[in-house]
Design an enzyme around this catalytic site. Structure first.
Site: not given
Ligand SMILES: *Cc1c(COP(=O)(O)O)cnc(C)c1O
Length: 345
Positions: A35, A130, A244, A292
Site C-alpha cells: 500500500k 479501526r 533562516y 524547503m
Molecule cells: C499496513 C497493514 C499491514 C502491514 O503492516 P506492517 O506493519 O507494515 O507489516 C497489514 N495489515 C493491515 C490491515 C495493514 O493496514
C-alpha cells in the site's frame, strides 16, 4: 545535477521477504503489503520484485492502488484491498481483478449487489476498533456470508510491535473465537505478527514494513539509501550565522556544505539542527534550519569536500531518523519526496 538520488535495493527487499517467509512454516503463505505506493518506494517496482522473489499475493489500502500493482504483476496473482468495497469502486475492482476485504454489512450488501460472483474477503475487528465487523455483527451474518464463499478472513493486530503486550493474546483469542471451525483461509499477522510466532500465522501473513527494512524486523537488510548532492561549500568564521532565522551561530571556524534537499522532499523541518548526514563512514551534523530545498551541513571534519552526503543508508536507517523526531520508520518511508530520482538496484 542537483537532484538527490533515492537508491532502492530490490535485492535487499527480496531478501527481506525471504527472511520473513522463512519465519513461518512451509504451509503458511507469505503475502506482501504494498500500500501507499509500496511504502513510498514505487508500488510497481516493489510488487514486481517481490513476485519474482516468490510472493503470490498482495495487499493495498484502496482500490486505486491496485492498478499499478496489477500492471506490474500480471493478471494471475490475487490483490486484496484493505479498505473493502466503497461506493464507486465496482468498475476498478472488476477491471483490475481486485479482492475487496469487506469491512461491514453495508459493504457486503454493496458488493453482492454491484459485483455478484466477484471474489471478496472479510475483515473482522478483533479489538483494534479501526476496520472490520465486530464479533456480534459477524455472529449475526456469518452464516449468510460463508454461504457466499469468501476467499479470505482477516483481522489486524494493534500492538504486534510489542511482543509482551497482553493485547496480542486477547486479539488472537477473539479472532479464534470468530473463525475457528470456519473453512476459509485466515490471516492475522503483519510484520509484527510474523515475529510473534506460529500461533499468529494462520494460513497467510501479510508483512509490509519489514520488507522495506523497518522495525520491528530488526534483522532486515537496508533497502533505501538517500544521496544528496552538495551544491556549494564555504568557510564560515566563528560567530557567523547560518540559515533562516540565524538559528545557528558558528561556535568556531567551520566548513559548510549546502546540499540539495529539504522539507519539500519529506525531510521534516523538525530535524533542524538534529540530524546527521554521512560521508561514507564519517558523520556530519546538520546545522541550522531545514529549508524547503536545502540543508546546511558541517563538513569541517572531512579532508575533502564531498560530492554527495547520505541522509539514509547503512549508517542511518529509517527508524534511526524517525527516532530523532519521535516518529516511526513508516512515516519516514511514506514521506519520501517525489523530487528524488528513484534508482532501482
Ligand atoms: C499496513 C497493514 C499491514 C502491514 O503492516 P506492517 O506493519 O507494515 O507489516 C497489514 N495489515 C493491515 C490491515 C495493514 O493496514
Amino acid at each position: 545535477m542537483a537532484q538527490a538520488t533515492l537508491q532502492i535495493d530490490l535485492s535487499a527487499l527480496q531478501a527481506n521477504w525471504r527472511a520473513l517467509d522463512a519465519r513461518s512454516a512451509a504451509g503458511v503463505q507469505t503475502a506482501a503489503t504494498v500500500k501507499a505506493n509500496g511504502y513510498g518506494l514505487g508500488a510497481g517496482h516493489v510488487a514486481h520484485a517481490l513476485a519474482h522473489a516468490g510472493a503470490r499475493r498482495f495487499f493495498v489500502a484502496i482500490a486505486e492502488e491496485g492498478l499499478a500493482v496489477r500492471a506490474a504483476i500480471g493478471p494471475d496473482l490475487p490483490i486484496h484491498v484493505y479498505g473493502g468495497h466503497m461506493d464507486g469502486d465496482a468498475r476498478i475492482l472488476r477491471e483490475a481483478g481486485l479482492v475487496p476485504m469487506l469491512n461491514s454489512v453495508e459493504q457486503l450488501t454493496r458488493h453482492l449487489e454491484a459485483l455478484p460472483g466477484h471474489p471478496f474477503g472479510i475483515q473482522l475487528d478483533s479489538g483494534m476498533n479501526r476496520l472490520g465487523m465486530e464479533p456480534a455483527e459477524w455472529g449475526s451474518v456469518a452464516e449468510i456470508v460463508l454461504a457466499q464463499g469468501p476467499v479470505l478472513i482477516m483481522s489486524h493486530l494493534a500492538c504486534s510491535d510489542a511482543p509482551d503486550h497482553p493485547m496480542n493474546a486477547q486479539q488472537l483469542h477473539s479472532f479464534r473465537q470468530m473463525t475457528d471451525g470456519v473453512q476459509v483461509p485466515r490471516s492475522l499477522a503483519a510484520t509484527g505478527g510474523v515475529l510473534l510466532g506460529p500461533d499468529y500465522h494462520f494460513d497467510i501473513t501479510r508483512p509490509g514494513i519489514g520488507l522495506y527494512g523497518g522495525a520491528p524486523f530488526t534483522e532486515a537488510q537496508t533497502v533505501v539509501r538517500l544521496q544528496i548532492p552538495v551544491i556549494q561549500t564555504r568557510d564560515v568564521a566563528a560567530g557567523e550565522s547560518i540559515g533562516y532565522g540565524n538559528s545557528y551561530i558558528a561556535p568556531r571556524d567551520m566548513r559548510l556544505a549546502t546540499i540539495a534537499a529539504g522539507y519539500a522532499d519529506g525531510i521534516q523541518r523538525a530535524l533542524s539542527g538534529r540530524a546527521t548526514l554521512w560521508a561514507d563512514d564519517r558523520p556530519c551534523p546538520l546545522v541550522g534550519r531545514v529549508s524547503m530545498d536545502l540543508l546546511t551541513i558541517d563538513v569541517t571534519s572531512l579532508p575533502d569536500a564531498p560530492e554527495t552526503l547520505d541522509l539514509l543508508g547503512p549508517h542511518q536507517g529509517v527508524d534511526d531518523l524517525a527516532d530523532i523526531i519521535g516518529t516511526i520508520g513508516y512515516e519516514i518511508l511514506t514521506g519520501l519526496g517525489q523530487r528524488y530520482a528513484r534508482q532501482y538496484l
